[in-house]
Design an enzyme around this catalytic site. Sequence first.
Site, PDB file in Angstrom:
ATOM      1  N   HIS A  34       0.859  -1.193   0.000  1.00 62.94           N
ATOM      2  CA  HIS A  34       0.000   0.000   0.000  1.00 62.94           C
ATOM      3  C   HIS A  34       0.895   1.243   0.000  1.00 62.94           C
ATOM      4  CE1 HIS A  34       1.046   0.231   4.213  1.00 62.94           C
ATOM      5  NE2 HIS A  34       0.524  -0.955   4.448  1.00 62.94           N
ATOM      6  N   HIS A  37       3.970   1.411   2.331  1.00 62.38           N
ATOM      7  CA  HIS A  37       5.176   0.730   1.831  1.00 62.38           C
ATOM      8  C   HIS A  37       5.839   1.568   0.725  1.00 62.38           C
ATOM      9  CE1 HIS A  37       2.664  -2.966   2.959  1.00 62.38           C
ATOM     10  NE2 HIS A  37       3.682  -2.998   3.793  1.00 62.38           N
ATOM     11  N   ARG A 189      -3.536  -5.176   6.957  1.00 63.71           N
ATOM     12  CA  ARG A 189      -4.674  -5.804   7.648  1.00 63.71           C
ATOM     13  C   ARG A 189      -5.981  -5.039   7.431  1.00 63.71           C
ATOM     14  NH1 ARG A 189      -0.539  -6.857  11.284  1.00 63.71           N
ATOM     15  NH2 ARG A 189      -0.218  -9.064  11.738  1.00 63.71           N
TER      16      ARG A 189
HETATM   17  P1  AMP Z   1       4.568  -4.786   6.850  1.00 66.34           P
HETATM   18  O1  AMP Z   1       4.419  -5.222   5.435  1.00 66.34           O
HETATM   19  O2  AMP Z   1       3.270  -4.478   7.529  1.00 66.34           O
HETATM   20  O3  AMP Z   1       5.474  -5.707   7.649  1.00 66.34           O
HETATM   21  O4  AMP Z   1       5.326  -3.384   6.807  1.00 66.34           O
HETATM   22  C1  AMP Z   1       6.540  -3.223   6.124  1.00 66.34           C
HETATM   23  C2  AMP Z   1       7.098  -1.869   6.454  1.00 66.34           C
HETATM   24  O5  AMP Z   1       6.174  -0.855   6.050  1.00 66.34           O
HETATM   25  C3  AMP Z   1       7.328  -1.662   7.961  1.00 66.34           C
HETATM   26  O6  AMP Z   1       8.537  -0.949   8.144  1.00 66.34           O
HETATM   27  C4  AMP Z   1       6.138  -0.842   8.368  1.00 66.34           C
HETATM   28  O7  AMP Z   1       6.368  -0.047   9.510  1.00 66.34           O
HETATM   29  C5  AMP Z   1       5.931   0.014   7.138  1.00 66.34           C
HETATM   30  N1  AMP Z   1       4.558   0.534   7.097  1.00 66.34           N
HETATM   31  C6  AMP Z   1       3.415  -0.183   7.274  1.00 66.34           C
HETATM   32  N2  AMP Z   1       2.343   0.627   7.232  1.00 66.34           N
HETATM   33  C7  AMP Z   1       2.815   1.891   7.044  1.00 66.34           C
HETATM   34  C8  AMP Z   1       2.195   3.178   6.910  1.00 66.34           C
HETATM   35  N3  AMP Z   1       0.883   3.332   6.983  1.00 66.34           N
HETATM   36  N4  AMP Z   1       3.002   4.247   6.718  1.00 66.34           N
HETATM   37  C9  AMP Z   1       4.351   4.102   6.638  1.00 66.34           C
HETATM   38  N5  AMP Z   1       4.988   2.923   6.753  1.00 66.34           N
HETATM   39  C10 AMP Z   1       4.240   1.825   6.952  1.00 66.34           C
END
Ligand code: AMP
Length: 283
Positions: A34, A37, A189
């Site tokens: 999204h 990322h 999620r």
């Molecule tokens: P995930 O795929 O949820 O493990 O997240 C991968 C990376 O994206 C992690 O460093 C998260 O902190 C970051 N991330 C997830 N959601 C957001 C968001 N809304 N804004 C900025 N970074 C995000």
Amino acid sequence: MKVFTLKSELRPFLQKARSQDRKIGFIPTMGAIHKGHLALVHASRKEAALTVASIFVNRPQFNNREDFLEYPKTLQEDLHLLKKEGCDVAYTPPEEDLYDHPLEKITDFKFGEFESRLEGKYRPGHFNGVALIVTKLFNIIQPDYAYFGQKDLQQFFLIKQLICDLSYNIQIRSIPTIRENDGLALSSRNLRIPKEDRPYANTFYTTLVAAREMLADGKSVPEVKTFVGDLFSDNSRLTLEYFEVVDTRNFSIVRKINNPSVTALCIAGYLNNIRLIDNVLYN
Ligand code: AMP
């Protein structure tokens, strides 16, 4: 964009870039890409010559089997979005490329007190799983820069500490949380939130903002915690796991704000059966 599924092929490719003195920026993700990322990819592109994103849903960091099984998987769309953002390399390994099968591991991190706080308390084993996958990926990719979201503030602290403790030569960057118009922090999620629950999903953020205002107006931390607890118990769709004020230098829980510039408010809970977390910095 080049896509690798095997570390044995990714390693020589990155070795070549390194030998040409191209700096590598790395963004670990679990996919369902999204705009949050993509903000990390954007930051890497501005700083590094080569941007690598990984997509891997890491089983050991899930303390809840259903959460792991239900985690959204949208690989083709993910690759399309990463490519559009200008990402150079995607690493999308099968589990076998990172773990022996059946999944067995004996490496175990101990983080002391830290493991009993906030996410550590409510997700036993979670940070252990995060630390293992991040060290694996750091060792495979050997980035110069690594980008993480402020959204997972405690995770950012842990990885920053890990880089220091294990002497990785990596600059870590924290990127501000990207939100929907109503304040809901983007999260993979969120795809699982039913339409009828969606209007309540921003409560985590609006509560944090209200709590921050109350603290700034001189209310005490215990008073604000009571306010947050009452607010969540008034809504049957919402369950509060924790609301804490923390010192971001060591992630200790704060009962009185003495250092506003290193203070953050963190919240986690459920919107029906979907777990959401969020945080805001005090300043
Ligand atoms: P995930 O795929 O949820 O493990 O997240 C991968 C990376 O994206 C992690 O460093 C998260 O902190 C970051 N991330 C997830 N959601 C957001 C968001 N809304 N804004 C900025 N970074 C995000």
